[in-house]
Design a protein around this motif. Structure first.
Motif, PDB file in Angstrom:
ATOM      1  N   PHE A 258       0.834  -1.204   0.000  1.00 50.08           N
ATOM      2  CA  PHE A 258       0.000   0.000   0.000  1.00 50.08           C
ATOM      3  C   PHE A 258       0.866   1.250   0.000  1.00 50.08           C
ATOM      4  CE2 PHE A 258      -2.590   3.294   1.960  1.00 50.08           C
ATOM      5  CZ  PHE A 258      -3.783   3.163   1.270  1.00 50.08           C
ATOM      6  N   ILE A 259       1.941   1.254   0.792  1.00 50.93           N
ATOM      7  CA  ILE A 259       2.831   2.415   0.834  1.00 50.93           C
ATOM      8  C   ILE A 259       3.506   2.629  -0.520  1.00 50.93           C
ATOM      9  CG2 ILE A 259       4.997   3.253   1.846  1.00 50.93           C
ATOM     10  CD1 ILE A 259       4.096   2.101   4.498  1.00 50.93           C
ATOM     11  N   ILE A 260       3.907   1.545  -1.164  1.00 52.17           N
ATOM     12  CA  ILE A 260       4.530   1.664  -2.492  1.00 52.17           C
ATOM     13  C   ILE A 260       3.527   2.195  -3.516  1.00 52.17           C
ATOM     14  CG2 ILE A 260       5.591   0.361  -4.377  1.00 52.17           C
ATOM     15  CD1 ILE A 260       6.766  -1.518  -2.255  1.00 52.17           C
ATOM     16  N   LEU A 261       2.282   1.702  -3.448  1.00 51.98           N
ATOM     17  CA  LEU A 261       1.265   2.129  -4.412  1.00 51.98           C
ATOM     18  C   LEU A 261       0.856   3.582  -4.222  1.00 51.98           C
ATOM     19  CD1 LEU A 261      -1.080  -1.009  -4.594  1.00 51.98           C
ATOM     20  CD2 LEU A 261       0.576  -0.216  -6.288  1.00 51.98           C
ATOM     21  N   LEU A 262       1.046   4.124  -3.000  1.00 46.98           N
ATOM     22  CA  LEU A 262       0.697   5.530  -2.793  1.00 46.98           C
ATOM     23  C   LEU A 262       1.501   6.444  -3.711  1.00 46.98           C
ATOM     24  CD1 LEU A 262       0.286   5.880   1.089  1.00 46.98           C
ATOM     25  CD2 LEU A 262      -1.473   6.040  -0.659  1.00 46.98           C
ATOM     26  N   ARG A 263       2.686   6.005  -4.129  1.00 43.26           N
ATOM     27  CA  ARG A 263       3.488   6.808  -5.046  1.00 43.26           C
ATOM     28  C   ARG A 263       2.766   7.014  -6.373  1.00 43.26           C
ATOM     29  NH1 ARG A 263       9.473   4.759  -6.444  1.00 43.26           N
ATOM     30  NH2 ARG A 263       9.369   4.457  -4.170  1.00 43.26           N
ATOM     31  N   PHE A 264       1.952   6.038  -6.765  1.00 45.08           N
ATOM     32  CA  PHE A 264       1.283   6.106  -8.066  1.00 45.08           C
ATOM     33  C   PHE A 264      -0.211   6.391  -7.953  1.00 45.08           C
ATOM     34  CE2 PHE A 264       4.667   2.890  -8.020  1.00 45.08           C
ATOM     35  CZ  PHE A 264       5.559   3.468  -8.909  1.00 45.08           C
ATOM     36  N   LEU A 265      -0.841   6.000  -6.837  1.00 46.71           N
ATOM     37  CA  LEU A 265      -2.297   6.072  -6.745  1.00 46.71           C
ATOM     38  C   LEU A 265      -2.808   7.086  -5.736  1.00 46.71           C
ATOM     39  CD1 LEU A 265      -3.103   2.240  -6.802  1.00 46.71           C
ATOM     40  CD2 LEU A 265      -3.034   3.838  -8.724  1.00 46.71           C
ATOM     41  N   ALA A 266      -1.911   7.838  -5.056  1.00 46.27           N
ATOM     42  CA  ALA A 266      -2.363   8.777  -4.031  1.00 46.27           C
ATOM     43  C   ALA A 266      -3.322   9.807  -4.618  1.00 46.27           C
ATOM     44  CB  ALA A 266      -1.164   9.464  -3.377  1.00 46.27           C
ATOM     45  N   GLY A 267      -2.933  10.393  -5.759  1.00 47.50           N
ATOM     46  CA  GLY A 267      -3.795  11.402  -6.379  1.00 47.50           C
ATOM     47  C   GLY A 267      -5.137  10.838  -6.788  1.00 47.50           C
ATOM     48  N   ILE A 268      -5.141   9.646  -7.377  1.00 49.62           N
ATOM     49  CA  ILE A 268      -6.404   9.037  -7.814  1.00 49.62           C
ATOM     50  C   ILE A 268      -7.314   8.783  -6.623  1.00 49.62           C
ATOM     51  CG2 ILE A 268      -7.401   6.994  -8.894  1.00 49.62           C
ATOM     52  CD1 ILE A 268      -4.880   6.766 -10.587  1.00 49.62           C
ATOM     53  N   MET A 269      -6.757   8.238  -5.522  1.00 49.66           N
ATOM     54  CA  MET A 269      -7.593   7.922  -4.355  1.00 49.66           C
ATOM     55  C   MET A 269      -8.176   9.180  -3.728  1.00 49.66           C
ATOM     56  SD  MET A 269      -5.729   4.710  -2.446  1.00 49.66           S
ATOM     57  CE  MET A 269      -4.095   5.398  -2.374  1.00 49.66           C
ATOM     58  N   VAL A 270      -7.367  10.241  -3.642  1.00 51.87           N
ATOM     59  CA  VAL A 270      -7.864  11.489  -3.041  1.00 51.87           C
ATOM     60  C   VAL A 270      -8.972  12.098  -3.881  1.00 51.87           C
ATOM     61  CG1 VAL A 270      -7.225  13.844  -2.433  1.00 51.87           C
ATOM     62  CG2 VAL A 270      -5.729  11.962  -1.802  1.00 51.87           C
ATOM     63  N   TRP A 271      -8.761  12.191  -5.202  1.00 54.62           N
ATOM     64  CA  TRP A 271      -9.782  12.803  -6.055  1.00 54.62           C
ATOM     65  C   TRP A 271     -11.033  11.937  -6.140  1.00 54.62           C
ATOM     66  CZ3 TRP A 271      -9.526  17.626  -6.557  1.00 54.62           C
ATOM     67  CH2 TRP A 271      -8.310  18.293  -6.693  1.00 54.62           C
ATOM     68  N   VAL A 272     -10.870  10.625  -6.133  1.00 52.33           N
ATOM     69  CA  VAL A 272     -12.050   9.756  -6.111  1.00 52.33           C
ATOM     70  C   VAL A 272     -12.842   9.966  -4.827  1.00 52.33           C
ATOM     71  CG1 VAL A 272     -12.796   7.345  -5.936  1.00 52.33           C
ATOM     72  CG2 VAL A 272     -11.140   8.007  -7.678  1.00 52.33           C
ATOM     73  N   MET A 273     -12.139  10.123  -3.706  1.00 53.17           N
ATOM     74  CA  MET A 273     -12.814  10.369  -2.443  1.00 53.17           C
ATOM     75  C   MET A 273     -13.592  11.683  -2.482  1.00 53.17           C
ATOM     76  SD  MET A 273     -12.357  12.397   0.579  1.00 53.17           S
ATOM     77  CE  MET A 273     -10.604  12.738   0.647  1.00 53.17           C
ATOM     78  N   ILE A 274     -12.974  12.749  -3.010  1.00 50.76           N
ATOM     79  CA  ILE A 274     -13.650  14.049  -3.076  1.00 50.76           C
ATOM     80  C   ILE A 274     -14.882  13.976  -3.972  1.00 50.76           C
ATOM     81  CG2 ILE A 274     -13.387  16.430  -3.849  1.00 50.76           C
ATOM     82  CD1 ILE A 274     -10.444  16.256  -3.000  1.00 50.76           C
TER      83      ILE A 274
END
Length: 715
Positions: A258-274
């Protein structure tokens, strides 16, 4: 050519010329808060002295093993109830026998922690039903005598023996539990019985119900089947421990992934949440409007909320149009606020996402940082073990205290007494039925009067040392990640072992600063403990003002503790970066954050959401997998899963362990984000992108802020 390498900032923020051996501001420092370091060392010496005193005077057997009415341990080596003791005239006596266990249901048990009935140590619990009257004139009297007080001689009348408490009035079939004899009660067709009887003779000519024995046994030792439950749980662990370890390894792998994937998916997860929040609120507005339209024209739906008044059945309000109109207005206001915040804070959200991605890269370059929580955990275990053992030894370093017990009204009840002189004392003459019996462990010497203060000191030192260990971990991680940020050419300028270097710097230069911050937090925490103790004492009081004042104080100190933890965390980051003392670091960190309060709020909420999402994902996934595995619902490995008494034992263990593992990984990641954020703010304020003072931030952050380094622009 001139020297185009950047200047760096020393201990007090003063510019320093480039040094080839100097790779960042975190290396140029001196010792800080030396006085606090000395105080910590002196306190540790005193703490060790307290531990030695406690270990010299204490005896943990007093809280582990049962004690008879004379204050002697049952069946312990070196006591009068031990087979090897020269004082023993009988075999080993490991079990405690109550003369009348019904009296253990008395409220006195909760006050004195001792049943108001004679207790002796016996070789084994009684296995038959006998009364003293019947046994005295039968062959069972020799058997009966082993349950009388030591040294009993059959030279008294029946009434005198029972009145003096030399022998129990009745023996009831019993079984040992936690080294104590409890009535062997069992249920037959829903009816409680002892042996084959539902009642028993109390030895004084009357019969009583078995439920009286149950109440006495419950008060004496709680749940009668606790030992059996513990054994079954232990059996479950013995057959499932390796599967539990496999589940925890899976949780560890998922946390790292999960920590490694945050490098690539952090932006997607945040915008999907918003977007999901906006869509949910939009659906809520639509649903409220549809309900508001549906109720138009229905009888009673136009009644106002004021006219209706307060109703205990809240479903009544759902039949009013005004209720749905109010919901629709509230949701619309929230929707507008979120959209406006999104418009005005979009750049700060992008910065937060970029910092989170940068933190993932930093953790990737300092992978050993993910193992550091194990060091913190080990040191905390040492602190907890020392505190717990010292507390137990202090609490058991008292002497045996004897008090007067009497079933009939007696003015001397609960007074201290001497068992050797009590038979000839004035109290014995005025209260013929009274007994001088062991009550608890205490004392009147100066050492015993100081025990409360020593316990408070023990708790205070535990808080101080535990907070120091946590502070050491925070400074170590902050130093390692700060060395990553302030490396102009990442990862070439990183030191060989950034984590070990940061750990060494923290201990060598900043032990005093860490002790200072931990001391402030420990003082607040010990005050909160004292307030909790006083609150428990005031619960029985009827003084409402005192209760209100206590509640306000508890709330204020809770808030103060949270604020100090927040301030300490950021002060430790500044210590790791610049090497300043605690007060200077705390002041600089506080004002730096206040100057960027909106960025702080946005980053805090974004990271909180990602960590919550990660913990739910990891704990939920591993927990569901463990549930299906241990309940034999996965057909592929159905025969592999071990048979269990309670399948929830390994499942709960895996869930709790997975949460702790995820929390450990994310605590490192959270410290990385906070460190890079403070470094980023310092970078913005101290540098301007010139050749002398270039920006150290990543190219993504420079692009978001439209910042460039002049050297790169010219080339």
């Amino acid at each position: 050519m001139g020297d185009e390498r950047p200047h760096y900032y020393g201990k007090h923020g003063t510019p320093q010329k480039y040094d080839p051996t100097f790779k960042g501001p975190i290396y140029n420092r001196g010792c800080t808060d030396i006085i606090c370091c000395v105080f910590l060392l002196l306190a540790i010496v005193g703490y060790v002295a307290v531990g030695i005193i406690a270990w010299t005077h204490g005896d943990p057997r007093k809280v582990i093993y049962p004690t008879d009415s004379r204050g002697e341990f049952c069946g312990q080596k070196g006591t009068k109830n031990d087979f090897h003791s020269p004082f023993s005239n009988s075999r080993n006596k490991p079990y405690l026998f109550y003369f009348n266990i019904v009296k253990c249901a008395s409220p006195l048990v909760l006050l004195e922690f001792q049943c108001p009935t004679p207790q002796i140590c016996v070789e084994k619990c009684p296995d038959r039903y006998l009364t003293y009257l019947n046994a005295r004139s039968s062959r069972d009297f020799e058997y009966y005598k082993q349950f009388c007080v030591p040294g009993f001689k059959n030279n008294k009348g029946v009434a005198e023996v029972l009145q003096d408490g030399d022998c129990p009035a009745v023996l009831i079939p019993s079984k040992p539990l936690a080294r104590r004899c409890f009535p062997a009660i069992h249920a037959y067709k829903g009816v409680l019985m002892v042996g084959n009887e539902t009642t028993y003779e109390d030895g004084h000519g009357s019969r009583k119900n078995i439920t009286d024995l149950v109440e006495g046994a419950k008060k004496a030792n709680g749940v009668l089947e606790a030992r059996q439950l513990a054994m079954r749980i232990f059996e479950d662990y013995t057959v499932s421990w390796y599967w539990i370890i496999i589940g925890l390894v899976i949780a560890m792998a998922m946390s790292l992934l999960f920590i490694i994937l945050l490098r690539f998916l952090a932006g997607i997860m945040v915008w999907v949440m918003i977007i999901m929040v906006i869509l949910v609120l939009g659906y809520g507005i639509f649903h409220c409007y549809m309900e508001y339209s549906r109720l138009r024209g229905e009888a009673g739906s136009d009644v106002s909320l004021v006219d209706l008044g307060f109703q205990t059945d809240f479903r009544v309000y759902l039949h009013l149009r005004q209720t749905w109109l109010a919901f629709m207005i509230i949701l619309s206001i929230l929707e507008v606020i979120i959209i406006l915040l999104l418009i005005f804070l979009r750049k700060r959200i992008l910065i937060a996402i970029a910092l989170i991605k940068e933190a993932s890269r930093a953790v990737g370059y300092v992978m050993c940082s993910l193992l550091y929580p194990l060091v913190t955990f080990f040191l905390l275990c040492l602190c907890i073990a020392y505190w717990a053992s010292t507390a137990v030894f202090l609490s058991t370093s008292n002497e045996a205290v004897y008090k007067i017990f009497d079933d009939s009204p007696c003015p001397f009840t609960a007074k201290t007494c001497n068992p050797e002189t009590f038979p000839s004392s004035n109290e014995s003459r005025q209260c013929p039925n009274a007994r001088c019996q062991f009550a608890f462990y205490g004392g009147e010497s100066g050492y015993h009067r100081a025990l409360l203060g020593l316990q408070i000191f023990n708790a205070f030192m535990f808080f101080w040392l535990a907070n120091f260990v946590l502070a050491l971990g925070q400074v170590t991680l902050a130093g390692a990640f700060a060395s990553y940020y302030w490396a102009l050419r990442k990862p070439d300028d990183l030191p060989a072992f950034p984590l070990f270097s940061a750990f060494g710097r923290a201990l060598r230069y900043h032990t005093g600063s860490l002790a200072f911050g931990a001391l402030i937090l420990a003082i607040v925490q010990i005050i909160r403990v004292i307030l909790e103790y006083l609150d428990q004492r005031l619960k029985a009081a009827e003084n409402k003002f005192a209760k209100c004042l206590m509640t306000c104080l508890k709330c204020c100190f809770w808030c103060l503790e949270k604020f100090i933890k927040f301030l300490n965390r950021n002060a430790y980051i500044m210590i790791a970066i610049y090497g300043t003392n605690f007060c200077t670091s705390a002041r600089n960190a506080f004002f730096l954050l206040m100057r960027n309060i909106i960025r702080v709020a946005v980053l805090d909420k974004v990271t909180d959401f990602l960590f919550l999402l990660g913990k739910l994902l990891i704990v939920g996934s591993v927990g569901i997998l463990a549930f299906f595995f241990f309940t034999h619902r996965i057909r592929i490995v159905q025969d592999t899963a071990p048979p269990l008494n309670y399948y929830w034992v390994p499942i709960l263990t895996v869930i709790v362990g997975s949460y702790l593992i995820a929390h450990g990984f994310f605590s490192v990641y959270g410290m990385c984000v906070d460190t890079l954020f403070l470094c980023f703010l310092e970078d913005l304020e101290r540098n301007d992108g010139s050749a002398e003072r270039p920006y150290f931030m990543s190219s993504t952050l420079k692009k978001l802020l439209n910042k460039t380094n002049k050297k790169a622009a010219e080339s």
